[in-house]
Design a protein around this motif. Structure first.
Motif, short mmCIF file in Angstrom:
data_model
loop_
_atom_site.label_atom_id
_atom_site.label_comp_id
_atom_site.label_asym_id
_atom_site.label_seq_id
_atom_site.Cartn_x
_atom_site.Cartn_y
_atom_site.Cartn_z
N HIS A 245 0.84 -1.19 0.00
CA HIS A 245 0.00 0.00 0.00
C HIS A 245 0.87 1.25 0.00
CE1 HIS A 245 -4.24 -1.37 0.85
NE2 HIS A 245 -3.55 -2.49 0.96
N SER A 246 0.41 2.29 -0.67
CA SER A 246 1.05 3.59 -0.57
C SER A 246 0.72 4.18 0.80
CB SER A 246 0.54 4.52 -1.67
OG SER A 246 0.72 3.96 -2.94
N LEU B 40 -0.86 10.60 8.04
CA LEU B 40 -1.27 10.84 6.65
C LEU B 40 -0.27 11.74 5.95
CD1 LEU B 40 -5.05 11.84 7.10
CD2 LEU B 40 -4.13 9.55 6.71
N ALA B 41 -0.14 11.54 4.65
CA ALA B 41 0.53 12.52 3.80
C ALA B 41 -0.53 13.50 3.30
CB ALA B 41 1.21 11.84 2.63
N PHE B 42 -0.08 14.69 2.94
CA PHE B 42 -1.01 15.71 2.44
C PHE B 42 -0.48 16.25 1.12
CE2 PHE B 42 -1.99 20.26 1.95
CZ PHE B 42 -3.38 20.18 1.84
N ALA C 3 -2.98 8.26 -8.33
CA ALA C 3 -3.19 7.99 -6.91
C ALA C 3 -3.58 6.53 -6.68
CB ALA C 3 -4.28 8.91 -6.37
N ASP C 4 -3.22 6.03 -5.51
CA ASP C 4 -3.54 4.65 -5.11
C ASP C 4 -4.95 4.62 -4.53
OD1 ASP C 4 -3.76 2.14 -4.02
OD2 ASP C 4 -1.89 2.22 -2.88
N PRO C 5 -5.89 3.93 -5.17
CA PRO C 5 -7.26 3.91 -4.65
C PRO C 5 -7.38 3.33 -3.25
CG PRO C 5 -7.18 3.08 -6.91
CD PRO C 5 -5.75 3.20 -6.43
#
Length: 352
Positions: free
Chosen positions: A3-4, A61-63, A78-80
């Protein structure tokens, strides 16, 4: 495939991008300035992107802040499994923010807020009013005029009428003479609006009362209408003009702050003086969330009379997050700054 990192992507349409596009389409500079000013929340929130990133980082989280013109490329990558998209502005006419939730859906990404169909509906006052009336909600009946001709004649009204653009902004009239007593003047205003803004006007019976804003942020997925912040918004006038709106936000609002003449409207909880109206508004909001599909983050505008009669004016799927009223709501309801409230909402969707 691993996962990302869980990521919140905030899609926003900058004022300049909108302004440049409108000028290229032939709008006079003054009109393009006024129209694009409604995107001032992008201008007002941008200095806090660092604070938002830090608040997200504290929660794992990343932003990423993505300009709308880059959104197709950004969201396609983007990774869903690990991405949440939050759209800062709506729009299907002058503004194009309604493309963002549609792009998110196209790429299988989760979103904060209503589905993309509501992004289109909420900006068209005539159509959204028809839907709200069909749900039995207390919206004023309206007429519709285009460039001096009636498409739908308004109902009779002993109190006169209120004229506003159909697809621009929120509940404002453009000019100080937007409250009228003669329908011929409504047609004159429609000619002015069409010439300057290329829009129709809705003409609704004037309703008395005080302006009320109901704000909502579903910090947790199960949050309901008990978390609505419902406040009178007293700005000293019966309604807001274009000039009043521009004085509060973006570069114009900042200039007013720098000059020491900036004045925010006063906020007063409706429940403190009219608890029956507060209860009625929560019941209306419950019907809205069930019947239209509002969720996660939204605002609703009302007029409330002294006898607790409530008039529903309209709803917004992208409330002005950095505006004074939504910041006040985050502090009162959630005890958080805007950045922390946004980050906590995103974390509750992505991580928990």
């Amino acid at each position: 495939m691993p996962h990302s990192q869980p990521t919140l992507i905030l899609v926003h349409e900058p004022v300049k991008a909108c302004f440049d596009r409108l000028v290229a389409e032939g709008y006079p500079t003054e009109r393009a300035t006024e129209i694009s000013s409604y995107l001032a929340q992008s201008t007002d929130l941008a200095p806090e992107f660092g604070e938002l990133a830090a608040a997200c980082g504290k929660r794992g989280l990343a932003f990423m802040a993505a300009e709308l013109d880059d959104a197709a490329t950004v969201l396609a990558k983007a990774d869903p499994r690990a991405t949440l998209v939050w759209t800062l502005t709506d729009g299907v006419a002058y503004f194009r923010g309604g493309a963002s939730p549609a792009l998110a859906r196209l790429n299988g990404l989760r979103t904060i807020g209503a589905d993309d169909s509501l992004f289109a509906l909420c900006q068209d006052k005539f159509r959204s009013g028809a839907v709200l009336a069909a749900l039995g909600l207390p919206v004023p009946a309206v007429g519709l005029a285009r460039n001096g001709a009636w498409l739908v004649e308004p109902p009779a009204s002993a109190a006169g009428w209120f004229v506003k653009p159909n697809r621009l902004g929120a509940k404002i009239g453009i000019w100080a003479d937007s409250r009228i007593t003669e329908l011929g003047h409504a047609l004159e205003l429609s000619r002015r609006v069409f010439a300057g803004y290329r829009d129709d006007v809705v003409v609704q019976p004037y309703v008395a009362g005080r302006n009320v804003r109901a704000s909502f942020l579903g910090l947790k997925p199960e949050t309901g209408v008990e978390a609505l912040g419902i406040a009178f918004v007293d700005s000293g006038g019966d309604f807001q003009t274009m000039a009043d709106s521009m004085a509060l936000y973006g570069d114009t609002g900042q200039a007013a702050r720098d000059a020491g003449i900036y004045a925010e409207p006063e906020l007063e909880p409706v429940a403190a003086s009219q608890p029956a109206a507060d209860r009625a508004i929560r019941a209306i909001a419950q019907k809205l969330t069930a019947g239209v599909g509002l969720k996660d983050v939204f605002s609703v505008d009302f007029r409330v009379e002294a006898d607790d009669t409530v008039h529903l004016i309209e709803f917004e799927v992208c409330p002005g997050l950095p505006c004074f009223d939504f910041r006040d709501y985050c502090r009162r309801q959630w005890g958080m700054s805007l950045a922390d409230a946004m980050a906590e909402t995103a974390a509750n969707r992505l991580l928990r």
